[in-house]
Design a protein around this motif. Sequence first.
Motif, mmCIF file in Angstrom:
data_model
loop_
_atom_site.group_PDB
_atom_site.id
_atom_site.type_symbol
_atom_site.label_atom_id
_atom_site.label_comp_id
_atom_site.label_asym_id
_atom_site.label_seq_id
_atom_site.Cartn_x
_atom_site.Cartn_y
_atom_site.Cartn_z
ATOM 1 N N GLN A 113 0.821 -1.216 0.000
ATOM 2 C CA GLN A 113 0.000 0.000 0.000
ATOM 3 C C GLN A 113 0.855 1.266 0.000
ATOM 4 O OE1 GLN A 113 -3.317 -0.190 -0.380
ATOM 5 N NE2 GLN A 113 -3.032 -2.418 -0.466
ATOM 6 N N VAL A 114 2.101 1.128 -0.435
ATOM 7 C CA VAL A 114 3.005 2.281 -0.495
ATOM 8 C C VAL A 114 2.965 2.871 -1.905
ATOM 9 C CG1 VAL A 114 5.416 3.021 -0.380
ATOM 10 C CG2 VAL A 114 4.517 1.429 1.326
ATOM 11 N N TYR A 115 2.886 4.189 -1.983
ATOM 12 C CA TYR A 115 2.840 4.873 -3.277
ATOM 13 C C TYR A 115 3.931 5.940 -3.304
ATOM 14 C CZ TYR A 115 -1.662 2.546 -3.594
ATOM 15 O OH TYR A 115 -2.648 1.595 -3.616
ATOM 16 N N ILE A 116 4.629 5.987 -4.430
ATOM 17 C CA ILE A 116 5.743 6.925 -4.603
ATOM 18 C C ILE A 116 5.388 7.896 -5.721
ATOM 19 C CG2 ILE A 116 8.209 7.156 -5.065
ATOM 20 C CD1 ILE A 116 8.551 4.263 -4.178
ATOM 21 N N ASN A 117 5.402 9.177 -5.410
ATOM 22 C CA ASN A 117 5.056 10.208 -6.387
ATOM 23 C C ASN A 117 6.066 11.347 -6.315
ATOM 24 O OD1 ASN A 117 2.275 9.244 -7.375
ATOM 25 N ND2 ASN A 117 2.010 9.254 -5.152
ATOM 26 N N GLU A 118 6.004 12.215 -7.305
ATOM 27 C CA GLU A 118 6.889 13.378 -7.320
ATOM 28 C C GLU A 118 6.472 14.375 -6.242
ATOM 29 O OE1 GLU A 118 8.208 15.009 -11.116
ATOM 30 O OE2 GLU A 118 6.903 13.567 -12.116
ATOM 31 N N ASP A 119 7.443 15.135 -5.775
ATOM 32 C CA ASP A 119 7.170 16.209 -4.822
ATOM 33 C C ASP A 119 6.633 17.398 -5.607
ATOM 34 O OD1 ASP A 119 7.024 17.808 -2.631
ATOM 35 O OD2 ASP A 119 9.173 18.248 -2.545
ATOM 36 N N MET A 120 5.359 17.723 -5.405
ATOM 37 C CA MET A 120 4.694 18.736 -6.221
ATOM 38 C C MET A 120 4.212 19.907 -5.374
ATOM 39 S SD MET A 120 2.471 16.251 -8.764
ATOM 40 C CE MET A 120 1.734 15.350 -7.392
ATOM 41 N N THR A 121 3.966 21.008 -6.055
ATOM 42 C CA THR A 121 3.372 22.171 -5.402
ATOM 43 C C THR A 121 1.881 21.930 -5.191
ATOM 44 O OG1 THR A 121 2.878 23.249 -7.509
ATOM 45 C CG2 THR A 121 5.056 23.659 -6.546
ATOM 46 N N LYS A 122 1.233 22.863 -4.517
ATOM 47 C CA LYS A 122 -0.202 22.728 -4.258
ATOM 48 C C LYS A 122 -0.988 22.677 -5.566
ATOM 49 C CE LYS A 122 -3.990 24.935 -1.729
ATOM 50 N NZ LYS A 122 -4.375 26.074 -0.843
ATOM 51 N N GLU A 123 -0.616 23.520 -6.526
ATOM 52 C CA GLU A 123 -1.313 23.534 -7.809
ATOM 53 C C GLU A 123 -1.082 22.231 -8.576
ATOM 54 O OE1 GLU A 123 0.614 25.870 -6.659
ATOM 55 O OE2 GLU A 123 -0.811 27.489 -6.227
ATOM 56 N N GLU A 124 0.158 21.727 -8.515
ATOM 57 C CA GLU A 124 0.460 20.476 -9.212
ATOM 58 C C GLU A 124 -0.293 19.304 -8.591
ATOM 59 O OE1 GLU A 124 5.023 21.457 -10.751
ATOM 60 O OE2 GLU A 124 4.680 20.532 -8.798
ATOM 61 N N ARG A 125 -0.427 19.309 -7.264
ATOM 62 C CA ARG A 125 -1.189 18.236 -6.610
ATOM 63 C C ARG A 125 -2.662 18.292 -7.011
ATOM 64 N NH1 ARG A 125 2.066 19.686 -2.125
ATOM 65 N NH2 ARG A 125 0.339 20.870 -1.199
ATOM 66 N N LYS A 126 -3.187 19.504 -7.143
ATOM 67 C CA LYS A 126 -4.584 19.652 -7.566
ATOM 68 C C LYS A 126 -4.766 19.103 -8.982
ATOM 69 C CE LYS A 126 -8.171 23.196 -8.221
ATOM 70 N NZ LYS A 126 -8.411 22.939 -9.655
ATOM 71 N N THR A 127 -3.822 19.427 -9.865
ATOM 72 C CA THR A 127 -3.894 18.935 -11.244
ATOM 73 C C THR A 127 -3.814 17.415 -11.281
ATOM 74 O OG1 THR A 127 -2.871 20.966 -12.072
ATOM 75 C CG2 THR A 127 -2.789 19.029 -13.501
ATOM 76 N N ALA A 128 -2.846 16.851 -10.537
ATOM 77 C CA ALA A 128 -2.685 15.397 -10.529
ATOM 78 C C ALA A 128 -3.910 14.711 -9.936
ATOM 79 C CB ALA A 128 -1.432 15.016 -9.745
ATOM 80 N N GLY A 129 -4.529 15.326 -8.919
ATOM 81 C CA GLY A 129 -5.723 14.737 -8.320
ATOM 82 C C GLY A 129 -6.875 14.654 -9.306
ATOM 83 N N GLU A 130 -7.059 15.706 -10.097
ATOM 84 C CA GLU A 130 -8.144 15.691 -11.080
ATOM 85 C C GLU A 130 -7.859 14.686 -12.198
ATOM 86 O OE1 GLU A 130 -9.018 19.602 -12.451
ATOM 87 O OE2 GLU A 130 -9.348 20.421 -10.437
ATOM 88 N N LEU A 131 -6.581 14.538 -12.575
ATOM 89 C CA LEU A 131 -6.246 13.550 -13.601
ATOM 90 C C LEU A 131 -6.429 12.125 -13.078
ATOM 91 C CD1 LEU A 131 -3.085 15.211 -15.207
ATOM 92 C CD2 LEU A 131 -5.363 14.986 -16.227
ATOM 93 N N ARG A 132 -6.122 11.896 -11.796
ATOM 94 C CA ARG A 132 -6.359 10.562 -11.223
ATOM 95 C C ARG A 132 -7.851 10.251 -11.167
ATOM 96 N NH1 ARG A 132 -1.948 11.939 -7.793
ATOM 97 N NH2 ARG A 132 -3.399 12.728 -6.208
ATOM 98 N N ALA A 133 -8.646 11.280 -10.861
ATOM 99 C CA ALA A 133 -10.101 11.078 -10.863
ATOM 100 C C ALA A 133 -10.583 10.716 -12.267
ATOM 101 C CB ALA A 133 -10.797 12.342 -10.363
#
Length: 281
Positions: A217-237
């Motif tokens: 259950q471990v996930y490795i992702n890039e260290d992103m800014t708040k805006e980048e995390r928002k973008t990645a969250g919408e793409l994962r959705a």
Amino acid sequence: MPSPRGSKSKAKPTPKRTRDDVVIEDQDMSDTESTSFNYTKLEIQELINSAINQTMLTFVKKIEEAIAPLTTITTKLQDLESKMHTLEAQVTAKDNFSSINFATSLPCPHQKSVSSPANLSISPPTPAPDRHKAVVITGLPEATKETMATLTATLLEMTTAMGIASFDFDKAFRVGKATAGKGPRPVIVKLLRSRDKWTLFAQKKQLYASKTGKFAQVYINEDMTKEERKTAGELRAKLRELRVTGPTTMGTIRKDILTTRKAGVVDKKYKWTPTGITIIP
């Protein structure tokens, strides 16, 4: 009969002296070749020391003549270094002056003039975070009263399970305050090289080989800014939405692009924009 030339007396031989039956020959001191001058040990040592001192003086003089050009070069290098420091100071002062923000409001009787130094504010440059050499790990097991040593041991155990030998990093730390019942906190790992991040991304699939493993259950992702995390969250959705109709759909997210694959072949690409997610033709 006597000789007509007359009798000639023979020289009497020098008597030999004896001492305890040992014959002692007398030395003829009138013979210059038989006379020798014997030096004492002290005189010989003085001659040797004098020769050594003279040789050393000559050697030192030669060395001084040889290093004289090097001394001149060293002096010139020191002068050049001093000039470089002066230029660096001038460039720094110029950069600081260019970052000065002048007040734009008009002066009033109760305010000082805009040109007054009190109205000048220097904004020091903010260093950009070195995110291209950092990753965020979520779901990494967290020990009770975790220390840096135990966190490092957990990271090394995880990377070993990923097939990465002798993994090294700059520093790692948990984000947020530990709260009972909320699960492990995310970990930010600062890496030594950018390529280490891509090695982690390439090998992280090894963690999911066993769904019951310690790091499943471990996930490795890039260290992103708040805006980048928002973008990645919408793409994962968006990817979860696509998997409803196509359970075998796989996807990867790079910045604001979602690339989907079916059976290992690229299917479509989606781009995030402030107005929504669109398909790249």
